[in-house]
Write an enzyme that holds these catalytic residues in place. Sequence first.
Site, short mmCIF file in Angstrom:
data_model
loop_
_atom_site.label_atom_id
_atom_site.label_comp_id
_atom_site.label_asym_id
_atom_site.label_seq_id
_atom_site.Cartn_x
_atom_site.Cartn_y
_atom_site.Cartn_z
N ASP A 269 0.80 -1.22 0.00
CA ASP A 269 0.00 0.00 0.00
C ASP A 269 0.84 1.27 0.00
OD1 ASP A 269 -2.59 -0.92 -0.22
OD2 ASP A 269 -2.88 -1.17 1.94
N LYS B 211 -0.42 4.70 -1.16
CA LYS B 211 -1.35 5.51 -0.38
C LYS B 211 -0.75 6.86 0.02
CE LYS B 211 -4.28 1.93 1.69
NZ LYS B 211 -4.69 1.28 2.96
N HIS C 76 -2.10 -6.30 -6.08
CA HIS C 76 -2.79 -6.92 -4.94
C HIS C 76 -4.29 -6.59 -4.89
CE1 HIS C 76 -2.16 -2.92 -3.19
NE2 HIS C 76 -2.95 -3.25 -2.18
N HIS C 77 -4.76 -5.72 -5.80
CA HIS C 77 -6.21 -5.46 -5.90
C HIS C 77 -6.81 -6.01 -7.18
CE1 HIS C 77 -6.99 -3.21 -2.27
NE2 HIS C 77 -5.95 -2.43 -2.49
N ASP D 215 -3.86 -9.60 2.58
CA ASP D 215 -4.28 -8.23 2.90
C ASP D 215 -5.75 -8.18 3.30
OD1 ASP D 215 -4.09 -5.43 3.12
OD2 ASP D 215 -4.80 -5.17 1.07
#
Length: 365
Positions: free
Chosen positions: A225, A228, A279-280, A308
């Site tokens: 992440d 972010k 990862h998404h 996650d």
Amino acid sequence: MSKKPSCNMSHKEANIRFTIASLLLFFSIYESSYTLAVIALVIFYTALKRFCFIYALFNLNQKYSLKNYYLSLLPKHRNSPVFIFNEKGAILFRNEASHKDLLEITSLESLSINNPKEVAAKNTQNTIFFENKSTSYQVEIKGIQEERLILAYFTDVTELITLNKEIEETQKDIIYAMGEIGETRSKETGNHVKRVALYSYKLAILYGLSEEDAALLQMASPMHDIGKIGIADAILNAPRKLTFEEFEVMKTHAALGQDMLKHSGKPILKAAAIVAGEHHEKWDGSGYPNAKAGEEIHIFGRITAVADVFDALASDRVYKKAWEMKDILNLFEKEKGKHFEPKLVTLLMENLEHFLEIKEQFKDV
């Protein structure tokens, strides 16, 4: 490769014997000693024939000529352990350093080499690592086809390995710190990245990845992440469900993270770029940022997605309370083959106790 030296007497030694025999013969005449004369004639004979019955009786010439021959095969000025083995794996020669430090080695099998004949016959050259007590050695193995021998040179690399481990730990600390920066922006604890790293490692091993790849993923996954840091606080920390427009902005963190890391040539950062960018993604192709599906998604991304989401659901966030474990498992079952790769969901459920141990070990306070 030259032929092995003969067991016969060298030219130099024969000349020395001729000289000694001549001196003894002179003294035997001067002293009128038959005994000295006989000894002189025997020595003269051995020098002439270049053969000594004492050497033959005790096999001395053969032993020393072989030792010198083997020594001639080795690098000069080497103080570390050296061995020469025959094609059956038996030790033919070992230097003083090997006697001092590596008495545990009794044959090639001690180095886990079970095909010595093949190694010798094919001139095989390779490098292995050997641990002995607290010392680590790099061992160069070299087959010599013409002589049916195998040479083994040992180099102490303990300090180098220790240094590499320290560098690796430093890299890991830096990556955890960078990962925590991204999580802190959204008011999540640093323990989240530690848990995701350990969940990812465990899933990788269960999935069948090598120890090397699993360890690489463990070090890279805390950066999932990192993108972010490019998202506004108002969106990251909104204590409500995001609007469509806000969620579209939030989704850009995956591409932002990948863009930040993808230019590095370092294996850890290259792996981190994959994790950040994928990862998404979802198994059925409905994820973001590139709508990849199935095995188009890198295994590192597929594993980190499971790790996650599992940790996100099991933890308090600014917009929700932690879910009950039964509800988490129900969601994973529902999303099996949709959001997540089915095999990974099965592995998570069948080994849930390991993940709960990690969760308890690094729980938020």
